[in-house]
Design a protein around this motif. Structure first.
Motif, PDB file in Angstrom:
ATOM      1  N   MET A   1       0.844  -1.196   0.000  1.00  7.02           N
ATOM      2  CA  MET A   1       0.000   0.000   0.000  1.00  7.02           C
ATOM      3  C   MET A   1       0.885   1.254   0.000  1.00  7.02           C
ATOM      4  SD  MET A   1      -2.872   1.138   2.836  1.00  7.02           S
ATOM      5  CE  MET A   1      -2.292   0.008   4.017  1.00  7.02           C
ATOM      6  N   ASN A   2       0.623   2.171  -0.931  1.00  7.66           N
ATOM      7  CA  ASN A   2       1.458   3.375  -1.030  1.00  7.66           C
ATOM      8  C   ASN A   2       0.738   4.658  -0.643  1.00  7.66           C
ATOM      9  OD1 ASN A   2       3.893   2.239  -1.947  1.00  7.66           O
ATOM     10  ND2 ASN A   2       2.866   1.825  -3.910  1.00  7.66           N
ATOM     11  N   GLN A   3      -0.592   4.579  -0.616  1.00  6.31           N
ATOM     12  CA  GLN A   3      -1.375   5.792  -0.338  1.00  6.31           C
ATOM     13  C   GLN A   3      -2.626   5.420   0.446  1.00  6.31           C
ATOM     14  OE1 GLN A   3      -1.869   8.908  -3.370  1.00  6.31           O
ATOM     15  NE2 GLN A   3      -4.072   8.541  -3.240  1.00  6.31           N
ATOM     16  N   ILE A   4      -3.029   6.311   1.339  1.00  5.36           N
ATOM     17  CA  ILE A   4      -4.220   6.026   2.128  1.00  5.36           C
ATOM     18  C   ILE A   4      -5.020   7.320   2.298  1.00  5.36           C
ATOM     19  CG2 ILE A   4      -3.027   6.390   4.356  1.00  5.36           C
ATOM     20  CD1 ILE A   4      -4.653   4.085   5.497  1.00  5.36           C
ATOM     21  N   LYS A   5      -6.356   7.173   2.256  1.00  3.62           N
ATOM     22  CA  LYS A   5      -7.225   8.330   2.540  1.00  3.62           C
ATOM     23  C   LYS A   5      -7.971   8.005   3.829  1.00  3.62           C
ATOM     24  CE  LYS A   5     -10.910  11.170   0.741  1.00  3.62           C
ATOM     25  NZ  LYS A   5     -11.925  11.403  -0.241  1.00  3.62           N
ATOM     26  N   ILE A   6      -7.973   8.965   4.752  1.00  5.21           N
ATOM     27  CA  ILE A   6      -8.659   8.724   6.030  1.00  5.21           C
ATOM     28  C   ILE A   6      -9.625   9.854   6.356  1.00  5.21           C
ATOM     29  CG2 ILE A   6      -6.779   7.351   7.058  1.00  5.21           C
ATOM     30  CD1 ILE A   6      -6.332  10.122   8.728  1.00  5.21           C
ATOM     31  N   PHE A   7     -10.582   9.536   7.249  1.00 13.27           N
ATOM     32  CA  PHE A   7     -11.466  10.539   7.841  1.00 13.27           C
ATOM     33  C   PHE A   7     -11.024  10.689   9.288  1.00 13.27           C
ATOM     34  CE2 PHE A   7     -15.350  11.214  10.444  1.00 13.27           C
ATOM     35  CZ  PHE A   7     -15.712  12.468   9.966  1.00 13.27           C
ATOM     36  N   SER A   8     -10.609  11.909   9.662  1.00 11.78           N
ATOM     37  CA  SER A   8     -10.163  12.149  11.043  1.00 11.78           C
ATOM     38  C   SER A   8     -11.201  13.037  11.738  1.00 11.78           C
ATOM     39  CB  SER A   8      -8.778  12.807  11.039  1.00 11.78           C
ATOM     40  OG  SER A   8      -8.249  12.774  12.345  1.00 11.78           O
ATOM     41  N   PRO A   9     -11.993  12.443  12.642  1.00 15.20           N
ATOM     42  CA  PRO A   9     -13.159  13.139  13.179  1.00 15.20           C
ATOM     43  C   PRO A   9     -12.854  14.249  14.179  1.00 15.20           C
ATOM     44  CG  PRO A   9     -12.956  10.945  14.130  1.00 15.20           C
ATOM     45  CD  PRO A   9     -11.857  11.070  13.132  1.00 15.20           C
ATOM     46  N   ALA A  10     -13.817  15.158  14.301  1.00 13.38           N
ATOM     47  CA  ALA A  10     -13.776  16.167  15.364  1.00 13.38           C
ATOM     48  C   ALA A  10     -14.055  15.477  16.694  1.00 13.38           C
ATOM     49  CB  ALA A  10     -14.832  17.232  15.088  1.00 13.38           C
ATOM     50  N   THR A  11     -13.613  16.091  17.770  1.00 18.26           N
ATOM     51  CA  THR A  11     -13.769  15.512  19.109  1.00 18.26           C
ATOM     52  C   THR A  11     -14.160  16.605  20.106  1.00 18.26           C
ATOM     53  OG1 THR A  11     -11.376  15.782  19.324  1.00 18.26           O
ATOM     54  CG2 THR A  11     -12.159  13.556  18.854  1.00 18.26           C
ATOM     55  N   VAL A  12     -14.827  16.181  21.178  1.00 15.07           N
ATOM     56  CA  VAL A  12     -15.206  17.119  22.244  1.00 15.07           C
ATOM     57  C   VAL A  12     -14.375  16.780  23.482  1.00 15.07           C
ATOM     58  CG1 VAL A  12     -17.078  17.824  23.797  1.00 15.07           C
ATOM     59  CG2 VAL A  12     -17.542  17.444  21.363  1.00 15.07           C
ATOM     60  N   ALA A  13     -13.496  17.693  23.868  1.00 14.75           N
ATOM     61  CA  ALA A  13     -12.662  17.465  25.055  1.00 14.75           C
ATOM     62  C   ALA A  13     -13.331  18.052  26.295  1.00 14.75           C
ATOM     63  CB  ALA A  13     -11.295  18.106  24.859  1.00 14.75           C
ATOM     64  N   ASN A  14     -12.943  17.537  27.426  1.00 17.18           N
ATOM     65  CA  ASN A  14     -13.355  17.980  28.786  1.00 17.18           C
ATOM     66  C   ASN A  14     -14.700  17.390  29.218  1.00 17.18           C
ATOM     67  OD1 ASN A  14     -11.008  19.515  28.725  1.00 17.18           O
ATOM     68  ND2 ASN A  14     -12.050  21.421  28.255  1.00 17.18           N
ATOM     69  N   VAL A  15     -15.702  17.409  28.316  1.00 20.38           N
ATOM     70  CA  VAL A  15     -17.059  16.903  28.650  1.00 20.38           C
ATOM     71  C   VAL A  15     -17.517  17.504  29.991  1.00 20.38           C
ATOM     72  CG1 VAL A  15     -18.559  14.878  28.502  1.00 20.38           C
ATOM     73  CG2 VAL A  15     -16.255  14.748  27.572  1.00 20.38           C
ATOM     74  N   SER A  16     -17.417  18.802  30.100  1.00 17.44           N
ATOM     75  CA  SER A  16     -17.762  19.611  31.285  1.00 17.44           C
ATOM     76  C   SER A  16     -16.802  19.375  32.445  1.00 17.44           C
ATOM     77  CB  SER A  16     -19.209  19.385  31.741  1.00 17.44           C
ATOM     78  OG  SER A  16     -20.083  19.921  30.784  1.00 17.44           O
ATOM     79  N   CYS A  17     -16.968  18.286  33.192  1.00 14.15           N
ATOM     80  CA  CYS A  17     -16.212  18.157  34.448  1.00 14.15           C
ATOM     81  C   CYS A  17     -14.782  17.638  34.281  1.00 14.15           C
ATOM     82  CB  CYS A  17     -16.979  17.268  35.423  1.00 14.15           C
ATOM     83  SG  CYS A  17     -17.444  15.678  34.709  1.00 14.15           S
ATOM     84  N   GLY A  18     -14.434  17.066  33.112  1.00 18.95           N
ATOM     85  CA  GLY A  18     -13.146  16.360  33.003  1.00 18.95           C
ATOM     86  C   GLY A  18     -12.072  17.127  32.265  1.00 18.95           C
ATOM     87  N   PHE A  19     -11.766  18.335  32.740  1.00 19.55           N
ATOM     88  CA  PHE A  19     -10.746  19.169  32.075  1.00 19.55           C
ATOM     89  C   PHE A  19      -9.451  18.368  31.853  1.00 19.55           C
ATOM     90  CE2 PHE A  19      -7.179  22.274  32.412  1.00 19.55           C
ATOM     91  CZ  PHE A  19      -7.442  22.983  31.253  1.00 19.55           C
ATOM     92  N   ASP A  20      -9.041  18.301  30.594  1.00 15.91           N
ATOM     93  CA  ASP A  20      -7.793  17.645  30.172  1.00 15.91           C
ATOM     94  C   ASP A  20      -7.801  16.116  30.296  1.00 15.91           C
ATOM     95  OD1 ASP A  20      -6.551  19.872  29.214  1.00 15.91           O
ATOM     96  OD2 ASP A  20      -4.918  19.907  30.655  1.00 15.91           O
ATOM     97  N   VAL A  21      -8.912  15.511  30.774  1.00 17.79           N
ATOM     98  CA  VAL A  21      -8.895  14.047  30.896  1.00 17.79           C
ATOM     99  C   VAL A  21     -10.007  13.338  30.118  1.00 17.79           C
ATOM    100  CG1 VAL A  21      -7.639  14.050  33.094  1.00 17.79           C
ATOM    101  CG2 VAL A  21     -10.117  13.988  33.143  1.00 17.79           C
ATOM    102  N   LEU A  22     -11.193  13.951  30.036  1.00 19.17           N
ATOM    103  CA  LEU A  22     -12.310  13.276  29.353  1.00 19.17           C
ATOM    104  C   LEU A  22     -12.479  13.793  27.931  1.00 19.17           C
ATOM    105  CD1 LEU A  22     -15.105  13.229  32.089  1.00 19.17           C
ATOM    106  CD2 LEU A  22     -14.021  11.226  31.074  1.00 19.17           C
ATOM    107  N   GLY A  23     -12.985  12.950  27.047  1.00 16.12           N
ATOM    108  CA  GLY A  23     -13.300  13.390  25.687  1.00 16.12           C
ATOM    109  C   GLY A  23     -14.172  12.363  24.991  1.00 16.12           C
ATOM    110  N   PHE A  24     -14.852  12.802  23.917  1.00  7.93           N
ATOM    111  CA  PHE A  24     -15.572  11.835  23.084  1.00  7.93           C
ATOM    112  C   PHE A  24     -15.461  12.225  21.621  1.00  7.93           C
ATOM    113  CE2 PHE A  24     -19.092  14.711  24.432  1.00  7.93           C
ATOM    114  CZ  PHE A  24     -19.647  15.052  23.210  1.00  7.93           C
ATOM    115  N   CYS A  25     -15.775  11.263  20.759  1.00 12.58           N
ATOM    116  CA  CYS A  25     -15.517  11.394  19.329  1.00 12.58           C
ATOM    117  C   CYS A  25     -16.821  11.619  18.560  1.00 12.58           C
ATOM    118  CB  CYS A  25     -14.834  10.107  18.879  1.00 12.58           C
ATOM    119  SG  CYS A  25     -14.228  10.171  17.202  1.00 12.58           S
ATOM    120  N   LEU A  26     -16.791  12.557  17.618  1.00 10.01           N
ATOM    121  CA  LEU A  26     -17.963  12.856  16.787  1.00 10.01           C
ATOM    122  C   LEU A  26     -17.869  12.092  15.460  1.00 10.01           C
ATOM    123  CD1 LEU A  26     -18.032  16.711  17.421  1.00 10.01           C
ATOM    124  CD2 LEU A  26     -19.593  15.010  18.402  1.00 10.01           C
TER     125      LEU A  26
END
Ligand SMILES: Nc1ncnc2c1ncn2[C@@H]1O[C@H](COP(=O)(O)OP(=O)(O)O)[C@@H](O)[C@H]1O
Ligand SMILES: N[C@@H](CCOP(=O)(O)O)C(=O)O
Length: 309
Positions: A1-26
């Motif tokens: 394989m010489n080439q690849i196309k990917i989708f790199s999703p947006a993410t939501v960090a902190n999720v209110s209470c978890g500054f710098d530790v919690l996150g989820f993927c959109l």
């Protein structure tokens, strides 16, 4: 394989209470990237579409993270990176992280997957550090692992993948003002009152428990931030009313997405998440601030391969 196309999703960090530790993927918003092998050694940004970003290898987060992996792997080829940016830089939904993690994910695929997800997160953090001034992994981890993640520690890096309750949907509204993560970090206090710390760590613990037990009521009660939101919300016009309206129409909770200005809400069905989007839009449409809105199921897969050749 010489080439690849990917989708790199947006993410939501902190999720209110978890500054710098919690996150989820959109799932419904993210960047596309094409990465190919070259005979010339090194890492090169060959194309950027959709944003005004640096091409210099030491300034673009995609190449900085890619170089961290490249210097470790020492392959006998080079790589060039095309970035198709859909996530606006400074939006608070992990624009820099999507590039930093997308490049290392793709190069790892082209090399036959020598590294695991924790090692990829570690390389991507090198890129994220030049955007935000800090090696936080709460956007990178959900992008690479998918779903909800908790960064247990960064030295040594330990990422925990948390369960995603069925039917959980996110609503994001992005008022079109730019807030740089580095600046939104600089305004935070260095010390916090003990009572606020107690409230915050109790919310993080109960949020994690709620995800494990599918307990939407507990999830709702845990989506509170008494440490960071009081400071950063002042940078986001109409934040309090947008949050209140989202909850009024049925959101489990709402807060600042990452360092803002995007605001996220979580809902237990797509119909509610769409009603939340409408309620949020109603606030900004009465102002001269333009905005984008996204409704997305939580993406439990993370970055995905679109095509390889
Ligand atoms: N590939 C890239 N994608 C996004 N931002 C990048 C990239 N390379 C460098 N940057 C810089 O990172 C900063 C944006 O990152 P940040 O403030 O963390 O925003 P976000 O919250 O959207 O990730 C901008 O200064 C931008 O120029
Ligand atoms: N934990 C970081 C997250 C920054 O997220 P971004 O999407 O705004 O880059 C912080 O809150 O500073």
């Amino acid at each position: 394989m010489n080439q690849i196309k990917i989708f790199s999703p947006a993410t939501v960090a902190n999720v209110s209470c978890g500054f710098d530790v919690l996150g989820f993927c959109l799932d419904t918003i993210g960047d596309d990237m094409v990465i190919r092998k070259t005979t010339e050694k090194g890492i090169r940004i060959s194309k950027i579409v959709g944003a005004d970003l640096p091409f210099e290898a030491d300034k673009n987060v995609a190449s900085v993270s890619a170089l961290a992996l490249y210097n470790d792997a020492q392959p006998d080829c080079g790589f060039e990176i095309d970035i198709y940016k859909n996530i606006k830089p400074g939006s608070g939904i992990g624009s820099s992280s999507a590039s930093a993690s997308g490049s290392v994910f793709a190069i790892n695929e082209l090399l036959g997957r020598p590294y695991n997800k924790t090692q990829l997160t570690q390389f991507a953090m090198k890129g994220e550090a030049i955007a935000s001034g800090c090696e936080h992994a709460d956007n990178i981890a959900p992008g690479i692992f998918g779903g909800f993640t908790l960064v247990k520690s960064t030295t040594p890096l330990q990422v925990l993948q948390l369960p995603t309750p069925d039917n959980l949907y996110a609503t994001i509204i992005h008022p079109q003002i730019e807030i740089k993560t580095s600046e939104a970090r600089a305004i935070l206090p260095k010390n916090i009152p003990l009572q606020n710390a107690i409230t915050q760590w109790s919310n993080v613990g109960s949020l994690v428990h709620a995800l494990h037990t599918n307990d939407y009521k507990l999830l709702s009660d845990s989506l509170n931030d008494v440490v960071v939101e009081p400071y950063r919300s002042q940078l986001i016009p109409h934040f309090d009313v947008v949050k209140a309206e989202a909850i009024k129409v049925g959101a489990l909770g709402a807060g600042i997405s990452g360092s803002g200005p995007s605001i996220f809400a979580l809902s237990k069905s797509k119909i509610t998440a769409e009603a939340v989007a409408e309620a949020m839009q109603n606030i900004y449409s009465k102002t001269d601030i333009s905005f984008n809105t996204y409704v997305s199921k939580i993406n439990t897969e993370g970055i995905r391969v679109m095509k390889n050749e």
